[in-house]
Motif scaffolding. Structure first.
Motif, mmCIF file in Angstrom:
data_model
loop_
_atom_site.group_PDB
_atom_site.id
_atom_site.type_symbol
_atom_site.label_atom_id
_atom_site.label_comp_id
_atom_site.label_asym_id
_atom_site.label_seq_id
_atom_site.Cartn_x
_atom_site.Cartn_y
_atom_site.Cartn_z
ATOM 1 N N ALA A 1 6.098 10.502 7.683
ATOM 2 C CA ALA A 1 6.319 11.552 6.994
ATOM 3 C C ALA A 1 5.158 12.414 6.301
ATOM 4 N N THR B 1 6.182 4.130 1.743
ATOM 5 C CA THR B 1 6.910 3.828 2.772
ATOM 6 C C THR B 1 7.132 5.159 3.562
ATOM 7 N N LEU B 2 7.392 6.168 2.877
ATOM 8 C CA LEU B 2 7.523 7.319 3.697
ATOM 9 C C LEU B 2 6.410 7.526 4.222
ATOM 10 N N LYS B 3 5.331 7.555 3.840
ATOM 11 C CA LYS B 3 3.972 7.941 4.493
ATOM 12 C C LYS B 3 3.846 7.192 5.717
ATOM 13 N N ALA B 4 4.078 5.743 5.501
ATOM 14 C CA ALA B 4 3.643 4.787 6.776
ATOM 15 C C ALA B 4 4.816 5.332 7.719
ATOM 16 N N LEU B 5 6.092 5.626 7.316
ATOM 17 C CA LEU B 5 6.996 6.102 8.624
ATOM 18 C C LEU B 5 6.764 7.310 9.368
ATOM 19 N N GLU C 1 7.981 3.793 -2.847
ATOM 20 C CA GLU C 1 8.765 4.488 -1.687
ATOM 21 C C GLU C 1 8.172 5.572 -0.877
#
Lengths: 230, 372
Positions: free
Chosen positions: B290, B284-288, B281
């Motif tokens: 964040a 994912t945050l990093k890829a989005l 998770e």
């Protein structure tokens, strides 16, 4: 090829060392026009995901350049590339990658929070997006309570939160049945036509061919074919 | 922050395991810390109970329990030093105690002048609410089984002298394994066959207008054959003796240090494992898009919530456990600051462990987010 909106110029990427060394991309140059939907296809190991990683500022090429919104990003720091992802790029994944503990509404609201932590009315904006995607009755459902097609629509809504100009999708219909897959194709096509978004889809799914403006076929890390749909 | 809270509420099983790990660690640290704190306190309890400024002991006395008799002239000479306002006498020696039913055992008999200090257990203390005869003998409630008196007052024998056990006190239980009995100085020298005015310790109350160090220096010059220590110095010396130089003290100290370290390791490992469970998770945050601070904030919040809940549960469990343990180990003691002193490093370790583990998420491998 200066001032590309989105693309790579002479990009090569290798993974591993010595005997385990694999060349994922070899001197690839590609440009993606603003407001188009491009389909990148090819067999497994052809370099599709590596290309997407570079365009999404998650990977720098060993050689060559990557351009996002006209800026060469491969020389930028990790923090600077994060800002570019935050402001300009969004992703849609095959495995959806929704936050399992959050409701559909909160997942999309989190997308807005990541783009702009100070922005007010995140919940209302998220609600609007989910209503547009026909998920008005699923707002409080958690991902494990949604069908694969619904999950992907929530994931696309999250990706569109904050209105990023570029959307990169990795096998977005691979886990979906025919109807749900067609629905996702239509949604992304609409984003290109109505919002002027630039969409790059990596997929084996032949359904995408009739929704794409151009099909790029990769093989062994090289561009094998580029077909524009007139 | 909502993601941090929701992750915790959603995965209750994992949360329970994490909290249990932190609770156990806090329990272990506070319990072991209480054993050490109680041991240290017991090692100097009678010294701390006096409110005099200076203790004069025979040369080389390491702890209260091992004093030897001083010559009578020491008190007289000390009284003549400028700045010394008042002197008092304490004697302590092992004696043979015979219970009312005739059973014999060794006790540590302590006798003191009434002006030694308000908290010092003497029967004829001027502030004592309950007046007793100066010949009364007191014992701690935790030693009741060993003293073996059915009702008070009880006639017993100490070193073949008649004595009257008249009251139970609290907080001065057996530390050596033999019970303490407390009585007046006058009474104690009779039981111990000391000469009149002979004492094991001479305690001095000083005039505040004179610097304590100056009085101490003068006493050392005048009485070179004895040790002249401030109350705090003697208390420290006694604590160090019991903790460092005895096997029991060394074992308790080692157990406390190990308990603290094991507790920190358990906390770190638990939080680290919990953070790694959510690595996908965070990726994912990093890829989005964040920022690192955004991801770190979520990880930290999650760790601190687990740490705080675990700490509270650990403390809720350890307080009654310590109270129960007092019936078996009378000297165990949890000072008010000990729980805080253990929770703070636990939370710090939670934060540190989560930050160490989140580095993996912050340096996410390219393409990880694209894997199905």
């Amino acid at each position: 090829m200066p001032n590309l909106f989105l693309g790579v110029e002479g990009a090569s990427v290798t993974f591993g060392q010595q005997d385990a060394r694999v060349c994922a991309l070899r001197d690839v140059s590609l440009s993606f026009e603003k407001g188009t939907l491009s389909l990148v296809t090819g067999p497994s190991g052809s370099g599709k995901t590596t290309l997407l990683s570079m365009l999404g500022c998650l990977l720098s090429p060993d050689e060559g350049s990557v351009f996002v919104d006209g800026v060469a990003v491969n020389g930028l720091s990790e923090a600077e590339r994060t800002v570019i992802r935050q402001k300009k790029i969004s992703f849609v994944f095959q495995a959806f990658r929704l936050f399992h503990s959050l409701s559909a509404l909160d997942n999309v609201a989190l997308g807005f929070e990541i783009r702009d932590p100070a922005a007010p009315g995140r919940k209302e904006l998220a609600l609007d997006l989910l209503l547009q995607f026909g998920l008005g009755d699923k707002l409080q459902q958690e991902p494990n309570e949604l069908s694969p097609g619904e999950k992907q629509r929530v994931a696309i809504a999250r990706a569109l939160a904050g209105n990023p100009p570029i959307l990169l999708a990795d096998e977005p219909t691979a886990s979906l049945d025919a109807e749900a897959g067609r629905n996702i194709c239509q949604i992304l096509r609409r984003e290109v036509d109505e919002q002027g978004r630039t969409v790059v889809v990596v997929s084996h799914d032949p359904r995408w061919e009739k929704f794409a403006d151009r099909t790029i076929t990769l093989c062994d890390g090289r561009v094998e074919e580029e077909v524009a749909v007139l | 922050m909502k993601l941090a809270l929701q992750n915790i509420l959603h995965d209750r099983g994992r949360f329970s395991v994490t909290v249990l790990g932190v609770s156990f660690a806090v329990f272990l640290m506070v319990f072991q810390g209480s054993l050490l704190a109680g041991f240290l306190q017991a090692a100097s309890r009678l010294i701390d109970a006096s409110d005099t400024d200076i203790w004069i002991t025979a040369r080389g006395v390491q702890a209260f329990e091992f004093g030897t008799a001083l010559e009578s002239r020491v008190r007289e000479m000390a009284a003549g030093v400028p700045g010394v306002m008042q002197t008092s006498r304490v004697c302590m020696a092992f004696a043979v105690y015979r219970t009312p039913i005739g059973k014999q055992q060794v006790v540590a008999l302590v006798g003191a002048d009434p002006n030694v200090g308000k908290r010092f257990p003497v029967p004829d203390a001027p502030e004592s609410a309950e007046k007793m005869s100066p010949d009364a003998v007191l014992y701690d409630v935790s030693d009741r089984k060993q003293i073996e008196v059915a009702a008070l007052p009880a006639e017993v024998e100490i070193n073949r002298h008649r004595a009257s056990i008249e009251r139970e006190i609290q907080g001065y239980g057996a530390f050596l394994g033999v019970p303490f009995l407390f009585t007046s100085y006058r009474n104690a020298i009779r039981y111990l066959d000391f000469r009149s005015d002979q004492a094991v310790y001479i305690l001095l109350r000083t005039d505040r207008r004179y610097p304590l160090s100056q009085i101490q220096q003068s006493l050392k010059q005048k009485l070179p054959e004895v040790d002249v220590l401030t109350r705090d110095e003697f208390a420290h010396k006694s604590r160090m003796y019991w903790t460092i130089k005895t096997g029991a003290g060394g074992a308790i100290l080692t157990a406390a240090v190990l308990g603290f370290l094991i507790g920190l390791v358990v906390v770190s490992q638990t939080i680290y494992a919990n953070t790694m469970e959510n690595l996908e998770e965070y990726a994912t945050l990093k890829a989005l898009g964040a920022p690192q601070a955004f991801v770190a904030r979520i990880v930290l919040a999650q760790a601190l919530i687990c740490g705080a809940v675990g700490s509270v549960l650990g403390l809720l469990a350890v307080v009654p456990s310590i109270n129960y343990a007092k019936s078996l180990i009378p000297w165990i003691h949890a000072p008010w600051w000990l729980p805080a002193a253990m929770v703070v490093p636990s939370l710090a370790m939670c934060s540190l462990a989560s930050i160490v583990s989140v580095r993996s998420a912050l340096t996410v491998e390219p393409g990880r987010v694209f894997r199905a």
